[in-house]
Scaffold this active site. Structure first.
Site, PDB file in Angstrom:
ATOM      1  N   GLU A  67      -9.191   3.361  -5.727  1.00 30.51           N
ATOM      2  CA  GLU A  67      -8.782   4.709  -5.327  1.00 30.51           C
ATOM      3  C   GLU A  67      -7.486   5.181  -5.991  1.00 30.51           C
ATOM      4  O   GLU A  67      -6.553   5.574  -5.312  1.00 30.51           O
ATOM      5  CB  GLU A  67      -8.607   4.760  -3.803  1.00 30.51           C
TER       6      GLU A  67
ATOM      7  N   ASP B 135       0.856  -1.194   0.000  1.00 30.54           N
ATOM      8  CA  ASP B 135       0.000   0.000   0.000  1.00 30.54           C
ATOM      9  C   ASP B 135       0.890   1.242   0.000  1.00 30.54           C
ATOM     10  O   ASP B 135       2.117   1.133  -0.059  1.00 30.54           O
ATOM     11  CB  ASP B 135      -0.954  -0.014   1.213  1.00 30.54           C
TER      12      ASP B 135
ATOM     13  N   HIS C  28      -2.241   3.461  -4.577  1.00 33.01           N
ATOM     14  CA  HIS C  28      -1.821   2.850  -3.297  1.00 33.01           C
ATOM     15  C   HIS C  28      -0.432   2.230  -3.445  1.00 33.01           C
ATOM     16  O   HIS C  28      -0.182   1.133  -2.958  1.00 33.01           O
ATOM     17  CB  HIS C  28      -2.817   1.772  -2.852  1.00 33.01           C
TER      18      HIS C  28
HETATM   19  C1  TNX Z   1     -11.000   2.191   1.557  1.00 33.37           C
HETATM   20  S1  TNX Z   1     -11.693  -0.548   0.610  1.00 33.37           S
HETATM   21  C2  TNX Z   1      -9.881   1.539   1.097  1.00 33.37           C
HETATM   22  C3  TNX Z   1      -8.765   1.262   2.024  1.00 33.37           C
HETATM   23  C4  TNX Z   1      -9.017   1.871   3.378  1.00 33.37           C
HETATM   24  C5  TNX Z   1     -10.455   1.625   3.786  1.00 33.37           C
HETATM   25  C6  TNX Z   1     -10.783   2.074   5.168  1.00 33.37           C
HETATM   26  C7  TNX Z   1     -10.615  -0.147  -0.378  1.00 33.37           C
HETATM   27  C8  TNX Z   1     -10.532  -0.952  -1.553  1.00 33.37           C
HETATM   28  N1  TNX Z   1      -9.835   0.925  -0.124  1.00 33.37           N
HETATM   29  O1  TNX Z   1      -7.556   1.699   1.453  1.00 33.37           O
HETATM   30  O2  TNX Z   1      -8.138   1.284   4.283  1.00 33.37           O
HETATM   31  O3  TNX Z   1     -11.293   2.297   2.876  1.00 33.37           O
HETATM   32  O4  TNX Z   1     -12.038   1.616   5.580  1.00 33.37           O
END
Ligand code: TNX
Length: 544
Positions: free
Chosen positions: A339, A214, A275
């Site tokens: 994301e 990450d 990430h």
């Molecule tokens: C979203 S769920 C994210 C994570 C975070 C999480 C916290 C996802 C695919 N991405 O990077 O840790 O929310 O709840």
């Protein structure tokens, strides 16, 4: 000594008839306003059919363990060690005057792959399955029929191994029953992960999704790229303290073997194209702008991501994945895909050139190009790709499996499009969210509100036709660890909610929250006996 008793062969049809008869007997009291399952017997996840027979069976030093097949020795060993540890009773393969515990593989009987048939009678126990996994799950059920002290890691003086007589026919509804652990925001040790796998096994969960990379840490040793763990495996927190940790390839092999002994597949997640800050810190040439970076020490996402214009990026990914598939001998690799900010791509001449050359109109299509290329790399290695639901944006590959996290929408759309789906919608499955309506009385969490009932209410088939349901592989609980810094806290977030995830996946069509609550109340004693930390809100009625 092998199991030689002359048992009648039962064909698939006959098995179906037996299960149906059991189902009718079991369901009758429910129709009359009672409960499907007898109150004194608590099994989670709820078996397909269970009927109580008169009497009890006692396991003693004189009980003979009978195995139909040498291949069952490791599975049998797992449970005989557990029984010996807490009760001092050492079950052995021998023939004396005592009763029997017979484990039998029978592929002719039509028992589904992970299913089993368990008969407990005063003169002995018979467990039949068509695979070792079925025997393993049948034994897990048997553990829940024993006194809770069976879970104790140390001897329990005077514990009698008395089991109520029952007939159980059982099999899971969904093939994928998973848990995700984020090892990057806060690192978990090998020993902690082993404890997590033990708990998963108790509930017949069979997929461990391991979030290994990450923005905040890279936690898997890659021999070809040592800086990934050397520089990417450590971060300086805002208060100046150091957070570090990574798994050597030896550690990974150890976890994979430990999981396999518990019928659990391990699915690695290597995040891309976003990430990726820990990787970019180690190898800045993989980013759009180059330069010098730091492993992120705040939560949330980083703007810098892998450059989608450079061939160097794809070579890196191919080489990393080559080592990953060697370490994880399973069908799937998770490549994240969530994301991913598109800012850098918008400004990057190489990314823009790539878009032009490939005829891609938006950066979302560039993300889709990225994931499709990585999917081809995985396919060339005989593996399938899983990605978070963002992989739907910009055009989904027909062969990718979607993990739906921003609610169920993405998963529903993917299933309707004929893609495989794993349901992990945050509103039901985020185990990093608060468990009660009074968060100030809980340890600090990321936010949200997912009490037991909410987890239990997940309907992975919502809005899908019977045909589309076939694309839902199963369900998963996600443990993101931004606010979970210690293992006791992790267990507090995991338990008991994990049990609800398991019951959705295993027992979808027989869910009954009140009945579940009752069963959980009695199984709570297992947590106490095992010395497991767990949240008590649900048991105290504080979660609704
Ligand atoms: C979203 S769920 C994210 C994570 C975070 C999480 C916290 C996802 C695919 N991405 O990077 O840790 O929310 O709840």
């Amino acid at each position: 000594m092998l199991y030689e008793r002359n048992t009648k062969r039962m064909n698939g049809l006959r098995r179906a008839a037996v299960c149906l008869a059991l189902a009718l007997v079991a369901v009758l009291p429910a129709a009359a306003g009672g409960r499907i399952h007898e109150r004194t017997i608590s099994v989670v996840p709820c078996p397909e059919t269970l009927i109580r027979r008169p009497g009890r069976c006692l396991l003693t030093e004189r009980t003979s363990l009978l195995l139909s097949d040498r291949s069952l020795e490791p599975v049998a060993g797992y449970f005989t060690e557990k029984i010996a540890r807490s009760s001092g009773i050492d079950l052995k393969e021998r023939r004396e005057a005592g009763n029997t515990l017979a484990l039998r593989l029978d592929t002719q009987r039509g028992i589904p792959e992970e299913g089993y048939e368990l008969t407990v009678a005063p003169d002995g126990i018979e467990l039949v399955a068509s695979t070792g996994a079925g025997i393993f799950y049948g034994m897990q059920t048997l553990m829940q029929l024993l006194p809770a002290g069976i879970e104790s890691p140390t001897p329990v003086p005077g514990m009698e191994l008395s089991i109520p007589c029952v007939e159980i026919c059982d099999a899971p509804r969904m093939a994928y029953r998973g848990v995700m652990l984020d090892a990057c925001r806060h690192f978990s040790t090998v020993e902690e992960i082993e404890k997590l796998l033990d708990v998963m096994a108790m509930y017949k969960l069979n997929k461990f999704h391991w979030h290994l990379t990450d923005d905040q840490l890279w936690t898997v040793e890659i021999r070809k790229y040592p800086r990934l763990t050397k520089l990417g495996g450590v971060r300086t927190e805002t208060d100046g303290t150091i957070h570090r940790g990574f798994y050597t390839q030896r550690d990974i092999r150890r976890i994979v073997a430990y999981a396999a002994a518990r019928q659990i597949d391990v699915i690695p997640e290597i995040e891309m194209p976003g990430h990726a800050m820990a990787a970019i810190t180690a190898y800045p040439e993989l980013s759009c702008r180059g330069g010098s970076y730091r492993v992120r020490n705040l939560w949330g996402v980083e703007q810098d991501v892998y450059c989608a214009g450079r061939e160097r990026t794809f070579r890196f990914i191919e080489e990393v994945l080559s080592e990953i598939v060697e370490l994880f001998p399973y069908e799937y690799v998770h490549v994240g895909g969530d994301e991913c900010p598109k800012e850098r791509w918008k400004e990057c001449p190489l990314c823009q050139a790539r878009m032009k050359q490939e005829g891609l109109k938006t950066e979302f299509e560039l993300q889709s190009y990225f994931i499709r290329r990585v999917e081809k790399i995985l396919q060339s290695k005989g593996r399938k790709l899983i990605g978070w639901d963002e992989i739907l944006e910009g055009g989904l590959s027909p062969t990718a499996t979607v993990m739906s996290w921003r609610g169920s929408k993405g998963g529903i759309a993917a299933a309707k499009a004929g893609n495989h789906v794993i349901m992990a919608p945050n509103v039901h499955c985020y185990l990093d969210y608060y468990q009660t309506k009074t968060p100030t009385k809980e340890p600090m969490a990321i936010g949200g509100y997912v009490p037991m009932r909410k987890v239990y209410e997940l309907d992975p088939y919502d809005q899908l036709t019977p045909g589309e349901r076939a694309y839902i592989l199963g369900v998963q609980g996600n443990l993101w660890t931004e606010y979970i810094a210690t293992f006791p806290h992790l267990k507090h977030m995991l338990l008991p909610r994990l049990a609800a995830i398991a019951e959705v996946g295993w027992s979808y069509d027989r869910k009954d929250f009140d009945d579940f609550k009752h069963r959980m109340n009695s199984l709570r004693k297992c947590y106490d006996a095992a010395g497991l930390n767990y949240a008590t809100y649900f048991f105290e009625g504080k979660d609704e």
